[in-house]
Scaffold this motif. Structure first.
Motif, PDB file in Angstrom:
ATOM      1  N   VAL A   1       7.441  -5.610  -3.152  1.00 13.27           N
ATOM      2  CA  VAL A   1       7.716  -4.165  -3.194  1.00 13.27           C
ATOM      3  C   VAL A   1       7.160  -3.503  -1.812  1.00 13.27           C
ATOM      4  CG1 VAL A   1       7.359  -1.998  -4.059  1.00 13.27           C
ATOM      5  CG2 VAL A   1       7.804  -3.778  -5.590  1.00 13.27           C
ATOM      6  N   PRO A   2       8.108  -2.976  -1.025  1.00 17.30           N
ATOM      7  CA  PRO A   2       9.422  -2.232  -1.327  1.00 17.30           C
ATOM      8  C   PRO A   2      10.678  -3.144  -1.193  1.00 17.30           C
ATOM      9  CG  PRO A   2       8.524  -1.370   0.712  1.00 17.30           C
ATOM     10  CD  PRO A   2       7.630  -2.133   0.252  1.00 17.30           C
ATOM     11  N   PHE A   3      11.561  -2.874  -1.759  1.00 11.73           N
ATOM     12  CA  PHE A   3      12.908  -3.734  -1.728  1.00 11.73           C
ATOM     13  C   PHE A   3      13.594  -3.172  -0.599  1.00 11.73           C
ATOM     14  CE2 PHE A   3      12.463  -4.363  -6.602  1.00 11.73           C
ATOM     15  CZ  PHE A   3      11.436  -5.494  -6.527  1.00 11.73           C
TER      16      PHE A   3
ATOM     17  N   ILE B   1       1.019  -1.095  -0.055  1.00 16.06           N
ATOM     18  CA  ILE B   1       0.119   0.070  -0.019  1.00 16.06           C
ATOM     19  C   ILE B   1       0.977   1.156  -0.120  1.00 16.06           C
ATOM     20  CG2 ILE B   1      -1.693   1.464   1.221  1.00 16.06           C
ATOM     21  CD1 ILE B   1      -2.714  -1.340   2.669  1.00 16.06           C
ATOM     22  N   HIS B   2       0.567   2.236  -0.863  1.00 17.27           N
ATOM     23  CA  HIS B   2       1.470   3.309  -0.961  1.00 17.27           C
ATOM     24  C   HIS B   2       0.434   4.607  -0.771  1.00 17.27           C
ATOM     25  CE1 HIS B   2       5.040   2.089  -3.677  1.00 17.27           C
ATOM     26  NE2 HIS B   2       4.971   1.634  -2.346  1.00 17.27           N
ATOM     27  N   THR B   3       1.004   5.671  -0.112  1.00 13.77           N
ATOM     28  CA  THR B   3       0.274   6.829   0.176  1.00 13.77           C
ATOM     29  C   THR B   3       0.864   8.010  -1.023  1.00 13.77           C
ATOM     30  OG1 THR B   3      -0.578   8.565   1.449  1.00 13.77           O
ATOM     31  CG2 THR B   3       1.956   8.127   1.461  1.00 13.77           C
TER      32      THR B   3
ATOM     33  N   LYS C   1      11.604   2.048  -0.902  1.00 10.63           N
ATOM     34  CA  LYS C   1      11.485   2.541   0.159  1.00 10.63           C
ATOM     35  C   LYS C   1      10.080   2.820   0.702  1.00 10.63           C
ATOM     36  CE  LYS C   1      15.283   5.935   0.295  1.00 10.63           C
ATOM     37  NZ  LYS C   1      15.973   5.560   1.634  1.00 10.63           N
ATOM     38  N   GLU C   2       8.986   2.853   0.002  1.00 18.03           N
ATOM     39  CA  GLU C   2       7.868   3.448   0.530  1.00 18.03           C
ATOM     40  C   GLU C   2       6.802   2.157   0.906  1.00 18.03           C
ATOM     41  OE1 GLU C   2       6.072   6.683  -1.608  1.00 18.03           O
ATOM     42  OE2 GLU C   2       7.837   7.158  -2.293  1.00 18.03           O
ATOM     43  N   GLN C   3       6.087   2.517   1.902  1.00 24.13           N
ATOM     44  CA  GLN C   3       5.129   1.357   2.330  1.00 24.13           C
ATOM     45  C   GLN C   3       4.278   2.182   3.574  1.00 24.13           C
ATOM     46  OE1 GLN C   3       5.581  -3.176   3.086  1.00 24.13           O
ATOM     47  NE2 GLN C   3       6.033  -2.315   4.952  1.00 24.13           N
TER      48      GLN C   3
END
Length: 741
Positions: free
Chosen positions: A716-718, A328-330, A645-647
């Motif tokens: 993802v993310p790695f 999930i990304h914002t 990076k993002e989560q």
């Protein structure tokens, strides 16, 4: 380069945002927002006005999100009318003045919006030449417009402003009106520096976060302790000591503070004594993917079907499978969302950074129970966007508070509002299967995608939801099925999307929705198959690609990146470098993109450094090469951030990644070099460049990590933790293989 008028003065005087690339004072006077005009997308005067001074005003329903679109649209109109760019001004995203051209999204601003403007300008050009033929008594075939002046090669000439009549542009757009030949272009296809950059560099630009109107108050919303929590009580006396508090506004579970100053509103929202009910309806984050699998499926969408994939897979002597997940990304907009609203005499005006002012108009009208005609939304560029973030929700907050106090109210979201309450890119899960025949050919390809159900429409406004008011909202994650189908010619393939009844956090579209996640799985699995049969990833793709344009792009990418000459990595080094390839034909109908990522992996720490991206990009006719490069670079940088990076993190009640420490993004020092080969096709249709390059980034990085380490990354993310775990698992597996039996 161009003389500018003062934006703040114009905005406050007329209420219309005018992107004044060259708006002279006389032109400004002509742009009164009170002037009645058609906003029909079928009429020339819906899009264009030409003054007696020859200045051209463009009314664009597509807006510039900081992408350079307005520069490109200016080029298109200036080219088609043969006027200097300095004579073109653009008014964008004003429901009282501009046609509804749909949401500014999906890389359609040039492909769709630009073509509409080109057709309108071509129709206007033909009308001007017809009028000139009468006035100059010349055959129309002998006339041409050059630099805003009409005439034949020899003889009298007239500026276009002297030929335009009050009714000349009051006509339907003629789609058959002849457009300029690409060979005659002098503006389109040329690199033009973005016309907004000067003001931004010199701090003269008015972002939505800077926008003010006289008599404006300030508002803040007190958020519930959980997404489904209800307001039990609040004590207004707890903030009686704060100066300038105008009103505490409660509408069901919507609770807001209006104050004379922003700081008083912030203090009021922080210090108000309030009690919320307990709510813990979210799943456990560490069980998210099982939750996705367990969510009821409401229907299956088969996005492609060739042959008999299931039977061919079952019969294949070699079978491969893999599962990929995408967090999930914002949106993580650098500038939190902001809006100003005024409600007076039953009419609502809202200044907003919404990408969809015409849609927002309908939602706000439903929320405050007035007609669409009584709502006006005016676009002001915000600091961060690319998807349905919190801009519309800030607008709803401002509208509710303005209605409650009868004065204009500015609502500036805080970082915790943005990260906590903007809608999210939903969790995405894909199961992939392939069958390999005895000759090493792909006999079958199957993929299953698990994503929320939803159709085109509106996302529920946060404030409206809390207040128990209708905002026409529904479950809508965006077009998340696109690019599940693949561009490769396999004899048997099926791609299926399982549409889920719900999803843990309210979804919406975020840059390259679906295309990014699906291409990640597709292009990663393609690499896995290539490795399994011992084929080079590039040669494998070329083998199964019939599209000549796609093959051309991949060959140019190979030359750009020196793919066939790349060195083999030393997998025993502490820091090892690898190269990974990915390719997409966006939605299988438009922009082609191929990328090679160069990645360094620290085998001791698991840290990834994305050093370089080589990108080959074919979006047909290029309007502005400089602007297109900006867009591609932005795609790469933002998606590298999302990939490594993002989560979003959450507990059972709400989002917990509420700041940059808990939701880190790429830093300046981590930005990779981006090397681009723009493939211009001046005689082809122009396609979009704002999203497609995003789609290839995660797979290219993951495939580079595999070349470097022999380890596959499918989640993802790695992050370093995931990379380290994968390396440990690979070492353990290798150790188990050499143990004596």
């Amino acid at each position: 380069m161009n003389r500018m008028i003062d934006r703040r003065s114009l905005l406050q005087a007329t209420g219309a945002l005018v992107v004044t690339f060259s708006l002279t004072p006389s032109g400004a006077e002509a742009q009164s927002a009170s002037a009645a005009k058609t906003v029909s997308p079928d009429r020339v005067d819906g899009f264009l006005a030409i003054g007696t001074d020859g200045k051209v005003t463009v009314y664009s329903g597509k807006v510039d999100l900081g992408t350079g679109v307005l520069t490109a649209l200016t080029q298109i109109v200036a080219e088609e009318l043969d006027v200097p760019m300095s004579d073109v001004a653009v008014i964008q995203g004003d429901t009282a003045l501009t046609p509804d051209q749909g949401t500014t999204s999906g890389s359609f601003s040039i492909q769709n919006g630009g073509i509409q403007l080109r057709q309108a300008a071509a129709t206007a050009r033909r009308a001007i030449l017809r009028q000139a033929s009468v006035v100059l008594r010349r055959d129309i075939s002998t006339l041409a417009i050059r630099n805003g002046v009409v005439g034949a090669a020899i003889g009298p000439k007239l500026p276009i402003g002297e030929l335009v009549t009050d009714t000349m542009l009051a006509r339907d757009i003629e789609k058959e009106a002849p457009e300029k030949a690409a060979a005659d272009y002098t503006i389109v296809g040329k690199p033009v520096l973005r016309l907004d950059i000067g003001d931004k560099i010199l701090a003269r630009f008015t972002y939505m976060q800077d926008f003010k109107i006289p008599g404006m108050l300030h508002g803040r919303v007190v958020r519930p302790s959980g997404f489904g929590a209800t307001l039990v009580s609040h004590d207004t006396s707890s903030i009686a000591h704060i100066p300038g508090i105008v009103k505490v506004v409660r509408i069901d579970n919507f609770l807001g503070i209006v104050a004379e100053t922003e700081w008083s509103a912030i203090r009021g929202a922080r210090q108000l004594a309030v009690t919320w009910s307990k709510w813990d309806g979210l799943p456990e984050q560490d069980k998210l993917w099982q939750h996705v699998r367990d969510t009821p499926i409401v229907r299956d969408d088969v996005t492609s079907s060739v042959g008999a994939a299931r039977a061919a897979h079952a019969a294949a002597p070699r079978q491969l499978s893999a599962t990929y997940d995408f967090a999930i990304h914002t949106h993580g907009s650098i500038g939190p969302s902001c809006a100003v609203a005024s409600f007076a005499d039953g009419k609502l005006t809202c200044w907003t950074a919404s990408q969809a002012v015409h849609d927002l108009r309908r939602q706000l009208a439903a929320m405050v129970a007035v007609s669409d005609a009584d709502v006006r939304c005016i676009y002001v560029e915000g600091a961060g966007c690319y998807g349905r973030n919190g801009h519309e929700d800030a607008a709803a907050d401002a509208a509710l508070l303005a209605r409650a106090v009868g004065k204009p109210v500015r609502v500036q979201w805080m970082r915790s509002d943005e990260h906590g309450w903007d809608p999210k890119g939903p969790p995405t899960l894909l199961d992939m299967r392939a069958g390999i025949d005895p000759d090493g050919n792909v006999a079958a390809w199957e993929s299953e995608l698990f994503v929320p159900d939803g159709a085109a429409g509106y996302v529920t406004l946060v404030g409206a939801g809390l207040a128990g008011l209708d905002s026409l909202g529904k479950l809508n994650p965006g077009g998340v099925l696109n690019d599940l189908a693949i561009p490769y010619d396999f004899p048997n393939l099926t791609t299926t999307a399982h549409r889920l009844e719900t999803t843990p956090l309210k979804p919406a579209w975020i840059r390259s929705p679906g295309r990014l996640q699906n291409t990640f799985a597709n292009e990663s699995f393609i690499d896995e198959i290539a490795d399994h049969i011992g084929a080079d990833p590039l040669e494998f793709r070329l083998r199964y690609l019939a599209d000549a344009r796609g093959k051309e792009l991949l060959e140019r990418l190979a030359r750009l990146s020196k793919w066939r000459e790349r060195p083999k990595p030393d997998r025993n080094a502490d820091i090892v470098t690898g190269h990974g390839l990915a390719y997409v034909k966006y939605e299988l109908v438009r922009t082609y993109v191929g990328a090679v990522a160069e990645v360094a992996v620290n085998r001791k720490t698991g840290e990834l450094a994305v050093k370089r991206f080589h990108v080959a990009h074919d979006c047909g006719q290029i309007i502005n090469p400089d602007g297109l490069r900006n867009q591609i670079e932005g795609c790469i940088v933002q998606t590298v951030s999302r990939t490594i990076k993002e989560q979003v993190t959450f507990d059972r009640s709400m989002v917990t990644s509420l700041d940059w420490a808990s939701y880190p993004i790429l830093t300046f020092l981590e930005v990779p070099d981006v090397v681009i080969d723009l493939i211009d096709k001046p005689n082809e249709a122009p396609w979009g460049g704002g999203e497609p390059a995003c789609a290839v980034v995660p797979a290219a990085i993951g495939n580079a990590v595999f070349e470097a380490t022999g380890v596959r990354l499918r989640s993802v993310p790695f992050t370093p933790a995931k990379v380290s775990a994968a390396l440990r698992a690979a070492r353990h597996h290798a150790g188990a293989l050499v143990q004596p039996h």
